[in-house]
Design a protein around this motif. Structure first.
Motif, PDB file in Angstrom:
ATOM      1  N   PRO A  30      25.858  16.660 -12.437  1.00  0.00           N
ATOM      2  CA  PRO A  30      24.701  16.033 -12.969  1.00  0.00           C
ATOM      3  C   PRO A  30      23.834  15.560 -12.319  1.00  0.00           C
ATOM      4  N   LYS A  31      22.422  15.393 -12.940  1.00  0.00           N
ATOM      5  CA  LYS A  31      21.386  14.931 -12.184  1.00  0.00           C
ATOM      6  C   LYS A  31      21.475  13.350 -11.713  1.00  0.00           C
ATOM      7  N   GLU A  32      21.041  13.173 -10.676  1.00  0.00           N
ATOM      8  CA  GLU A  32      20.687  11.736 -10.202  1.00  0.00           C
ATOM      9  C   GLU A  32      19.283  11.398  -9.690  1.00  0.00           C
ATOM     10  N   ILE A  33      19.100  10.003  -9.503  1.00  0.00           N
ATOM     11  CA  ILE A  33      18.109   9.571  -8.543  1.00  0.00           C
ATOM     12  C   ILE A  33      18.810   8.674  -7.918  1.00  0.00           C
ATOM     13  N   ALA A  34      18.676   8.506  -6.329  1.00  0.00           N
ATOM     14  CA  ALA A  34      19.283   7.352  -5.585  1.00  0.00           C
ATOM     15  C   ALA A  34      18.565   5.921  -5.852  1.00  0.00           C
ATOM     16  N   CYS A  35      19.485   4.951  -5.880  1.00  0.00           N
ATOM     17  CA  CYS A  35      18.810   3.893  -6.239  1.00  0.00           C
ATOM     18  C   CYS A  35      17.727   3.235  -5.393  1.00  0.00           C
ATOM     19  N   LYS A  36      17.827   3.636  -4.029  1.00  0.00           N
ATOM     20  CA  LYS A  36      16.729   3.207  -3.049  1.00  0.00           C
ATOM     21  C   LYS A  36      15.324   3.420  -3.616  1.00  0.00           C
ATOM     22  N   TYR A  37      15.124   4.375  -4.539  1.00  0.00           N
ATOM     23  CA  TYR A  37      13.853   4.669  -4.727  1.00  0.00           C
ATOM     24  C   TYR A  37      13.327   3.786  -5.845  1.00  0.00           C
ATOM     25  N   PHE A  38      14.112   2.750  -6.256  1.00  0.00           N
ATOM     26  CA  PHE A  38      13.554   1.922  -7.243  1.00  0.00           C
ATOM     27  C   PHE A  38      12.371   0.902  -6.780  1.00  0.00           C
ATOM     28  N   TYR A  39      12.591   0.650  -5.366  1.00  0.00           N
ATOM     29  CA  TYR A  39      11.807  -0.467  -4.535  1.00  0.00           C
ATOM     30  C   TYR A  39      10.415   0.112  -4.128  1.00  0.00           C
ATOM     31  N   LEU A  49      11.124   4.237 -11.950  1.00  0.00           N
ATOM     32  CA  LEU A  49      11.422   5.650 -11.272  1.00  0.00           C
ATOM     33  C   LEU A  49      10.437   6.888 -11.810  1.00  0.00           C
ATOM     34  N   LEU A  50      10.385   6.920 -13.080  1.00  0.00           N
ATOM     35  CA  LEU A  50       9.610   8.141 -13.556  1.00  0.00           C
ATOM     36  C   LEU A  50       8.221   7.721 -13.411  1.00  0.00           C
ATOM     37  N   VAL A  51       7.766   6.423 -13.774  1.00  0.00           N
ATOM     38  CA  VAL A  51       6.385   6.053 -13.609  1.00  0.00           C
ATOM     39  C   VAL A  51       5.952   6.241 -12.154  1.00  0.00           C
ATOM     40  N   ARG A  52       6.736   5.900 -10.948  1.00  0.00           N
ATOM     41  CA  ARG A  52       6.583   6.053  -9.704  1.00  0.00           C
ATOM     42  C   ARG A  52       6.333   7.587  -9.403  1.00  0.00           C
ATOM     43  N   ALA A  53       7.396   8.609  -9.902  1.00  0.00           N
ATOM     44  CA  ALA A  53       6.998   9.938  -9.954  1.00  0.00           C
ATOM     45  C   ALA A  53       5.832  10.497 -10.402  1.00  0.00           C
ATOM     46  N   ASN A  54       5.277  10.047 -11.622  1.00  0.00           N
ATOM     47  CA  ASN A  54       4.159  10.346 -11.846  1.00  0.00           C
ATOM     48  C   ASN A  54       2.901   9.895 -11.027  1.00  0.00           C
ATOM     49  N   ARG A  55       2.932   8.832 -10.607  1.00  0.00           N
ATOM     50  CA  ARG A  55       1.812   8.239  -9.975  1.00  0.00           C
ATOM     51  C   ARG A  55       1.948   8.849  -8.282  1.00  0.00           C
ATOM     52  N   GLU A  56       3.149   8.788  -7.665  1.00  0.00           N
ATOM     53  CA  GLU A  56       3.041   9.475  -6.199  1.00  0.00           C
ATOM     54  C   GLU A  56       3.019  11.035  -6.032  1.00  0.00           C
ATOM     55  N   LEU A  57       3.777  11.294  -6.929  1.00  0.00           N
ATOM     56  CA  LEU A  57       3.918  12.957  -6.922  1.00  0.00           C
ATOM     57  C   LEU A  57       3.500  13.933  -8.171  1.00  0.00           C
ATOM     58  N   GLY A  58       2.464  13.235  -8.899  1.00  0.00           N
ATOM     59  CA  GLY A  58       2.104  14.039 -10.010  1.00  0.00           C
ATOM     60  C   GLY A  58       2.894  14.530 -11.226  1.00  0.00           C
ATOM     61  N   ALA A  59       3.929  13.874 -11.028  1.00  0.00           N
ATOM     62  CA  ALA A  59       5.077  14.548 -12.198  1.00  0.00           C
ATOM     63  C   ALA A  59       4.385  14.156 -13.671  1.00  0.00           C
ATOM     64  N   ASN A  60       5.140  14.798 -14.587  1.00  0.00           N
ATOM     65  CA  ASN A  60       4.527  14.455 -16.090  1.00  0.00           C
ATOM     66  C   ASN A  60       5.633  14.046 -16.834  1.00  0.00           C
ATOM     67  N   THR A 100      21.131   6.698 -12.118  1.00  0.00           N
ATOM     68  CA  THR A 100      20.261   6.230 -11.363  1.00  0.00           C
ATOM     69  C   THR A 100      20.940   4.956 -10.454  1.00  0.00           C
ATOM     70  N   GLU A 101      22.118   4.425 -10.961  1.00  0.00           N
ATOM     71  CA  GLU A 101      22.269   3.294  -9.815  1.00  0.00           C
ATOM     72  C   GLU A 101      23.962   2.974 -10.400  1.00  0.00           C
ATOM     73  N   ASP A 102      24.778   2.589  -9.506  1.00  0.00           N
ATOM     74  CA  ASP A 102      26.017   1.908  -9.682  1.00  0.00           C
ATOM     75  C   ASP A 102      26.173   0.608  -9.034  1.00  0.00           C
ATOM     76  N   SER A 103      26.615  -0.571  -9.853  1.00  0.00           N
ATOM     77  CA  SER A 103      26.652  -1.841  -9.537  1.00  0.00           C
ATOM     78  C   SER A 103      28.165  -2.357  -9.386  1.00  0.00           C
ATOM     79  N   HIS A 104      28.777  -2.356  -8.345  1.00  0.00           N
ATOM     80  CA  HIS A 104      30.009  -2.321  -8.396  1.00  0.00           C
ATOM     81  C   HIS A 104      30.464  -3.764  -8.356  1.00  0.00           C
ATOM     82  N   LYS A 105      31.574  -4.398  -9.029  1.00  0.00           N
ATOM     83  CA  LYS A 105      32.088  -5.649  -9.011  1.00  0.00           C
ATOM     84  C   LYS A 105      33.536  -5.898  -8.514  1.00  0.00           C
ATOM     85  N   TYR A 106      33.464  -6.749  -7.696  1.00  0.00           N
ATOM     86  CA  TYR A 106      34.698  -7.109  -6.894  1.00  0.00           C
ATOM     87  C   TYR A 106      35.513  -8.374  -7.378  1.00  0.00           C
TER      88      TYR A 106
END
Ligand code: AVI
Length: 320
Positions: free
Chosen positions: A31-40, A220-231, A279-285
């Motif tokens: 399945p499709k994924e986007i690494a969460c480090k790209y949020f920032y 993430l999508l807004v960033r892709a549009n702005r930085e990479l010209g995605a639609n 786009t992200e996992d946030s594990h709880k312990y």
């Protein structure tokens, strides 16, 4: 400030770590994924700051309260004549609690991928702590951690608040903790870890009523549009953040609301209706499960602190 060591060491992202490469490689997967480090990016970092102030997002204020309440005990465990190494862009409000509580800190080494963030940190702290040696380091803390020793080899203390460790799968978290442990050369690590709790409480924290987390995810999508010209049309995707009780984690997705085709850097990506992008996992312990993980990474877990509601925990780990 002693500026002799305050030069920014710069590595820059390797080509395979750029947003364009990471995004297109992640969307080519099934399945499709986007690494969460790209949020920032800048907008994402501001959105995350807003998340930290939300009433539903108990993590930030609970961790701050723990740090204030136990500052004297933490300072005693840390000892004096130390170098504090902070892994990643932290909130200056948190590290200030340590800088104010610990006697005789030789140096503060903030380590981050953003040079702009580090420049701000240095400017602010140099004004407030003129005697403190600041040595910002531009580096990805998930990569190799080579730090030049300071004269006299003060004990190294790692600081990793905010439960960022939860954004790594357990095996990767153990590997990261192991690399941090090696870089501390026998020192200690003070780390904040979010705790498993009532799924409704977790759900509310990642599905806030003001919609800031949804905006953070869609950035993430807004960033892709702005930085990479995605639609991308951000309104054609839904924020979805369920709690997975088997894996003890919040999972975040962007779900395509219709069949659509997106072009990024000349490459086409087809999305089916209802198709999720992870786009992200946030594990709880639990306190015990985290201590066990730290032990696997070569630490001796010592003190652990939590609040009355057992929402969040701070751990003091000694590097073996
Ligand atoms: C940075 N990290 C610990 C946050 C978390 O809670 O996993 C990121 C976040 N994602 C959605 N809200 C906050």
């Amino acid at each position: 400030m002693d500026t002799s060591l305050a030069r920014l060491s710069h590595a820059g992202p390797a080509p395979h770590e750029t947003f364009s490469h990471g995004l297109t490689a992640g969307l080519a997967k099934t399945p499709k994924e986007i690494a969460c480090k790209y949020f920032y990016d800048e907008a994402g970092s501001h959105l995350f700051e807003r998340i930290c102030g939300l009433p539903e997002y108990y993590q930030t204020h609970t961790e701050m309260a723990l740090l204030y309440r136990h500052a004297a005990e933490i300072a005693q465990l840390i000892g004096d004549d130390v170098e504090i190494v902070e892994f990643g862009a932290g909130s200056l409000r948190k590290v200030r609690i340590l800088l104010d509580a610990v006697a005789n800190i030789r140096a503060y080494t903030p380590l981050d991928i953003s040079g702009d963030y580090l420049t701000d940190v240095v400017q602010i702290l140099a004004a407030n702590y003129p005697a403190l040696l600041l040595r910002p380091l531009i580096a990805d803390f998930t990569g190799p951690l080579d730090m030049v020793p300071l004269p006299g080899n003060p004990r190294r203390i790692g600081f990793f608040p905010g439960s960022t460790i939860g954004n790594f799968k357990p095996a990767a978290a153990i590997a990261l903790l192991g690399r941090m442990r090696a870089s501390l050369e026998g020192g200690g690590l003070l780390i904040g870890v979010d705790l498993a709790k009532d799924p409704a409480r977790l759900h509310a924290a990642y599905n806030d009523s003001a919609g800031v987390t949804a905006q953070f995810n869609k950035n993430l999508l807004v960033r892709a549009n702005r930085e990479l010209g995605a639609n991308f049309d951000p309104n054609a995707f839904a924020h979805y953040a369920p709690y997975n009780p088997t894996e003890h984690r919040i999972e975040m997705y962007l779900v395509s609301l219709k069949r659509q085709s997106i072009t990024i850097c000349g490459k086409h990506f087809d999305f089916a209706a209802d198709e999720p992008v992870h786009t992200e996992d946030s594990h709880k312990y639990t306190i015990e499960s985290f201590r066990e993980m730290a032990t696997h990474a070569g630490f001796n877990p010592r003190a652990a602190w939590t609040d009355q509601e057992r929402l969040f925990s701070m751990h003091w780990l000694e590097a073996r």
